[in-house]
Design an enzyme around this catalytic site. Sequence first.
Site, PDB file in Angstrom:
ATOM      1  N   PHE A  94      25.948 -31.883  26.892  1.00 57.48           N
ATOM      2  CA  PHE A  94      25.424 -30.654  26.983  1.00 57.48           C
ATOM      3  C   PHE A  94      26.293 -29.583  26.741  1.00 57.48           C
ATOM      4  CE2 PHE A  94      23.960 -26.989  29.091  1.00 57.48           C
ATOM      5  CZ  PHE A  94      22.602 -26.634  28.303  1.00 57.48           C
ATOM      6  N   GLY A  95      25.952 -28.799  25.659  1.00 58.07           N
ATOM      7  CA  GLY A  95      27.028 -27.620  25.263  1.00 58.07           C
ATOM      8  C   GLY A  95      26.452 -26.312  25.763  1.00 58.07           C
ATOM      9  N   TYR A  96      27.100 -25.324  26.477  1.00 57.35           N
ATOM     10  CA  TYR A  96      26.732 -24.257  26.932  1.00 57.35           C
ATOM     11  C   TYR A  96      27.463 -23.039  26.472  1.00 57.35           C
ATOM     12  CZ  TYR A  96      30.021 -24.871  30.437  1.00 57.35           C
ATOM     13  OH  TYR A  96      31.103 -25.121  31.086  1.00 57.35           O
ATOM     14  N   GLY A  97      28.764 -23.498  25.888  1.00 58.37           N
ATOM     15  CA  GLY A  97      29.791 -22.119  25.750  1.00 58.37           C
ATOM     16  C   GLY A  97      29.984 -22.533  23.875  1.00 58.37           C
ATOM     17  N   GLU A 112      38.942 -29.587  26.090  1.00 58.31           N
ATOM     18  CA  GLU A 112      38.288 -28.690  27.269  1.00 58.31           C
ATOM     19  C   GLU A 112      39.408 -28.944  28.436  1.00 58.31           C
ATOM     20  OE1 GLU A 112      35.366 -26.962  27.084  1.00 58.31           O
ATOM     21  OE2 GLU A 112      35.289 -27.745  24.958  1.00 58.31           O
TER      22      GLU A 112
HETATM   23  C1  SIN Z   1      30.864 -25.793  26.505  1.00 57.54           C
HETATM   24  O1  SIN Z   1      30.522 -25.102  25.679  1.00 57.54           O
HETATM   25  O2  SIN Z   1      29.864 -26.681  27.017  1.00 57.54           O
HETATM   26  C2  SIN Z   1      32.020 -25.703  27.558  1.00 57.54           C
HETATM   27  C3  SIN Z   1      32.752 -24.488  27.544  1.00 57.54           C
HETATM   28  C4  SIN Z   1      33.561 -24.064  26.123  1.00 57.54           C
HETATM   29  O3  SIN Z   1      34.015 -25.157  25.793  1.00 57.54           O
HETATM   30  O4  SIN Z   1      33.198 -22.948  25.808  1.00 57.54           O
END
Ligand code: SIN
Length: 189
Positions: free
Chosen positions: A24-27, A99
């Site tokens: 799951f990615g959120y950023g 990350e």
């Molecule tokens: C993500 O996107 O899920 C983690 C945070 C990022 O790499 O910006």
Amino acid sequence: MSADTISQNRAMTAFDNHNSVWLFGYGSLIFKADFPFLEQRPASISGWARRFWQGSHDHRGTPQAPGRVVTLIPEAGAQCAGMAYLITPEVFAHLDYREKNGYLRLSTTITFDDGSHAEGLVYIATAENAAFLGPASEQEIASQIAASQGPSGRNQDYLIGLAQALRELGQEDQHVFEIERHLLQLPPT
Ligand code: SIN
């Protein structure tokens, strides 16, 4: 906790015997998918709020002048919308490196937009990591973002890219959109 989480993430064995894993990615993982995936699906996870509370020493800032990027903060009743990717385990070598500035892999239940679920992983930077910055007002966060850049580019491009990707997903995120609103009122840098 050390700022470099690569070795901790390599020791994470939760999905070791799987041929593929949902991430799951959120950023930035929503708008910069620089890795191979088998499938992608809009999704969300429960109990987490997206916040620009993580310092970025290696992508959107430097150790001397950190930028601000998102992490997830536990919050009862909150839903965080993003993008889920089905990936093969080999891809984690790339993701762990990308990350490494404070993010740890955590198991989570992912809910897809059709209501179905899968167990998967998410990278979260907790308050214990050395690069964590914590809360500030949306205006202060916008000012810090406007002033920051690092090896991956301008911090404001991360913010604008994320806000745009959320709009394309049809998702509201008050915190992100409020920071973007403040940023757009600042004089151009
Ligand atoms: C993500 O996107 O899920 C983690 C945070 C990022 O790499 O910006």
